[in-house]
Design a protein around this motif. Sequence first.
Motif, PDB file in Angstrom:
ATOM      1  N   ARG A  42       0.659  -1.173  -0.107  1.00  0.00           N
ATOM      2  CA  ARG A  42       0.161  -0.004  -0.027  1.00  0.00           C
ATOM      3  C   ARG A  42       0.937   1.217  -0.212  1.00  0.00           C
ATOM      4  NH1 ARG A  42      -5.401  -0.887   3.758  1.00  0.00           N
ATOM      5  NH2 ARG A  42      -5.946  -2.872   2.947  1.00  0.00           N
ATOM      6  N   THR A  43       1.866   1.231   1.035  1.00  0.00           N
ATOM      7  CA  THR A  43       2.912   2.436   0.878  1.00  0.00           C
ATOM      8  C   THR A  43       3.439   2.642  -0.477  1.00  0.00           C
ATOM      9  OG1 THR A  43       3.122   2.024   3.379  1.00  0.00           O
ATOM     10  CG2 THR A  43       4.991   3.393   2.167  1.00  0.00           C
ATOM     11  N   ARG A  44       3.794   1.582  -1.017  1.00  0.00           N
ATOM     12  CA  ARG A  44       4.448   1.697  -2.381  1.00  0.00           C
ATOM     13  C   ARG A  44       3.592   2.492  -3.605  1.00  0.00           C
ATOM     14  NH1 ARG A  44       8.833  -2.404  -4.773  1.00  0.00           N
ATOM     15  NH2 ARG A  44      10.175  -2.224  -2.910  1.00  0.00           N
ATOM     16  N   ARG A  45       2.324   2.370  -3.311  1.00  0.00           N
ATOM     17  CA  ARG A  45       1.303   2.884  -4.109  1.00  0.00           C
ATOM     18  C   ARG A  45       0.823   4.293  -3.885  1.00  0.00           C
ATOM     19  NH1 ARG A  45      -2.613   0.507  -8.080  1.00  0.00           N
ATOM     20  NH2 ARG A  45      -4.152   2.184  -8.272  1.00  0.00           N
ATOM     21  N   HIS A  46       1.077   4.442  -2.416  1.00  0.00           N
ATOM     22  CA  HIS A  46       0.508   5.664  -1.687  1.00  0.00           C
ATOM     23  C   HIS A  46       1.584   6.204  -0.672  1.00  0.00           C
ATOM     24  CE1 HIS A  46      -3.559   5.091  -3.175  1.00  0.00           C
ATOM     25  NE2 HIS A  46      -3.483   3.766  -2.792  1.00  0.00           N
ATOM     26  N   SER A  47       2.805   6.839  -1.408  1.00  0.00           N
ATOM     27  CA  SER A  47       3.859   7.234  -0.656  1.00  0.00           C
ATOM     28  C   SER A  47       3.656   8.076   0.352  1.00  0.00           C
ATOM     29  CB  SER A  47       4.948   7.689  -1.705  1.00  0.00           C
ATOM     30  OG  SER A  47       4.391   9.048  -2.349  1.00  0.00           O
ATOM     31  N   LEU A  48       2.599   9.000   0.510  1.00  0.00           N
ATOM     32  CA  LEU A  48       2.448   9.789   1.656  1.00  0.00           C
ATOM     33  C   LEU A  48       1.764   9.232   2.746  1.00  0.00           C
ATOM     34  CD1 LEU A  48       1.924  13.231  -0.168  1.00  0.00           C
ATOM     35  CD2 LEU A  48       3.854  12.444   0.799  1.00  0.00           C
TER      36      LEU A  48
END
Length: 141
Positions: A42-48
């Motif tokens: 998820r963090t890879r797709r949503h870096s913030l």
Amino acid sequence: MVTPVSIRFRRPEVVERLKAEAGARHVSSSALAEELIEEGLRTRRHSLVVFRDGPSGRRAGLVGGPDVWEVIGGLVGGDVPAESRVERAVDVFGLTPRQVGAALDYYADFTAEIDGEIAANLAAADEAEATWRRRQDLLAR
């Protein structure tokens, strides 16, 4: 349904840290690995977006900002015209337009999750208010 997958770690210290953290959290190494992989994807797709622990469990939050559900709860619905909502959220939460956009992007991908967190927060607030009112009634006797 459980889908078994075999993972091999090149560095033994990663396995040891995984086991230690799983033990500290009282979960299996497999459960923790699945959680970390899911959050990493998820963090890879949503870096913030980052994930943090809290009373209600792990939840998505903005880097340097509030939880995603808090931003979305103040952004979606209400009486602010749709075209003014992002600007309003920037002002109310002290965020950048990019952060508000990141919260919206995450919400678009994980709507049910964020809606569930908003609903749980509203239920907890209602329960706290009901408890306060009962206490006030008791004090008024």
